[in-house]
Scaffold this motif. Structure first.
Motif, short mmCIF file in Angstrom:
data_model
loop_
_atom_site.label_atom_id
_atom_site.label_comp_id
_atom_site.label_asym_id
_atom_site.label_seq_id
_atom_site.Cartn_x
_atom_site.Cartn_y
_atom_site.Cartn_z
N ASN A 2 -22.58 12.10 -4.74
CA ASN A 2 -22.98 11.34 -5.93
C ASN A 2 -22.86 9.84 -5.64
O ASN A 2 -22.29 9.43 -4.63
CB ASN A 2 -22.16 11.78 -7.15
N PRO A 3 -23.39 9.00 -6.51
CA PRO A 3 -23.39 7.54 -6.26
C PRO A 3 -21.97 6.96 -6.06
O PRO A 3 -21.79 6.06 -5.25
CB PRO A 3 -24.06 6.96 -7.50
N LEU A 10 -19.34 3.68 1.64
CA LEU A 10 -19.81 2.40 2.16
C LEU A 10 -18.69 1.36 2.18
O LEU A 10 -18.55 0.59 3.13
CB LEU A 10 -21.00 1.89 1.33
N TYR A 11 -17.89 1.33 1.13
CA TYR A 11 -16.76 0.41 1.07
C TYR A 11 -15.79 0.67 2.22
O TYR A 11 -15.38 -0.26 2.93
CB TYR A 11 -16.05 0.53 -0.27
N GLY A 16 -13.51 -0.56 7.44
CA GLY A 16 -13.21 -0.11 8.80
C GLY A 16 -13.89 -0.97 9.85
O GLY A 16 -13.28 -1.34 10.87
N ALA A 17 -15.16 -1.32 9.61
CA ALA A 17 -15.89 -2.17 10.56
C ALA A 17 -15.25 -3.54 10.66
O ALA A 17 -15.13 -4.12 11.75
CB ALA A 17 -17.35 -2.27 10.14
#
Length: 193
Positions: A2-3, A10-11, A16-17
């Motif tokens: 779900n959204p 994504l967060y 992490g990136a």
């Protein structure tokens, strides 16, 4: 997904990136050491994920199994961490794990356990009804050729198959009343004939 789950993913990916980028920039002069540390953290992460995934199996396989005394004829069942008592019976020479339920009238099999012990559910009629904590369900009456625990064997026992969703088969009073004594004390349930 779900959204909300996509946004959370994504967060976490961006976070992490950013952490990986910061780590690489701070340790760019010692790349060999950085690769070793990264490999170690990856292995730790995989180990933690494996342990979490297997935790249910590890708990179930630990010391929470019953014991049968040939001398006294007693079956001792320790209380599981969830507070219930579980007993594995051989039904038609197949092991079936039951939760002991003194509030249940019958020995009640899940559909999966019924199929496991050789009951043909395609030709079984669910004509009966039973009242459960989750409401009324359809049940079918079946007869089990053999029910064995240790040296104790019962033959041609009546049981029910629940047509609804059940996590475990239930060992109710129609089977438990075959024992002369049922005692719960000190975190153990003792059955004696």
């Amino acid at each position: 997904m779900n959204p909300d789950q996509i946004a959370s993913f994504l967060y976490l990916a961006l976070l992490g990136a950013a952490l990986v980028f910061w780590y690489v920039v701070n340790n760019r002069r010692s790349m060999n050491k950085m690769v070793q540390q990264a490999a170690l953290w990856v292995l730790i992460f995989i180990g933690v994920i494996a342990a979490v995934g297997l935790w249910g199996d590890i708990r179930q396989a630990s010391t929470f199994s019953h014991s049968v005394s040939a001398e006294t004829g007693e079956i001792t069942v320790p209380r599981a961490p969830d507070g219930h008592y579980y007993l594995t019976l051989d039904i038609n020479d197949r092991p079936v794990r039951f939760v002991i339920d003194t509030g249940a009238t019958d020995m009640v099999l899940t559909r999966a356990d019924a199929e496991k012990v050789g009951i043909d559910l395609d030709n079984t009629q669910f004509l009966g009804r039973a009242q459960t904590a989750n409401g009324q369900v359809k049940v079918a009456t079946v007869y089990l050729d053999t029910v064995r625990i240790g040296d104790v064997t019962d033959r041609d026992l009546r049981a029910s198959v629940n047509d609804g969703e059940m996590r475990n088969s239930l060992l109710g009073m129609t089977y438990l009343q075959r024992f002369d004594r049922i005692e719960i004390s000190g975190g153990k349930l003792v059955l004696a004939r």
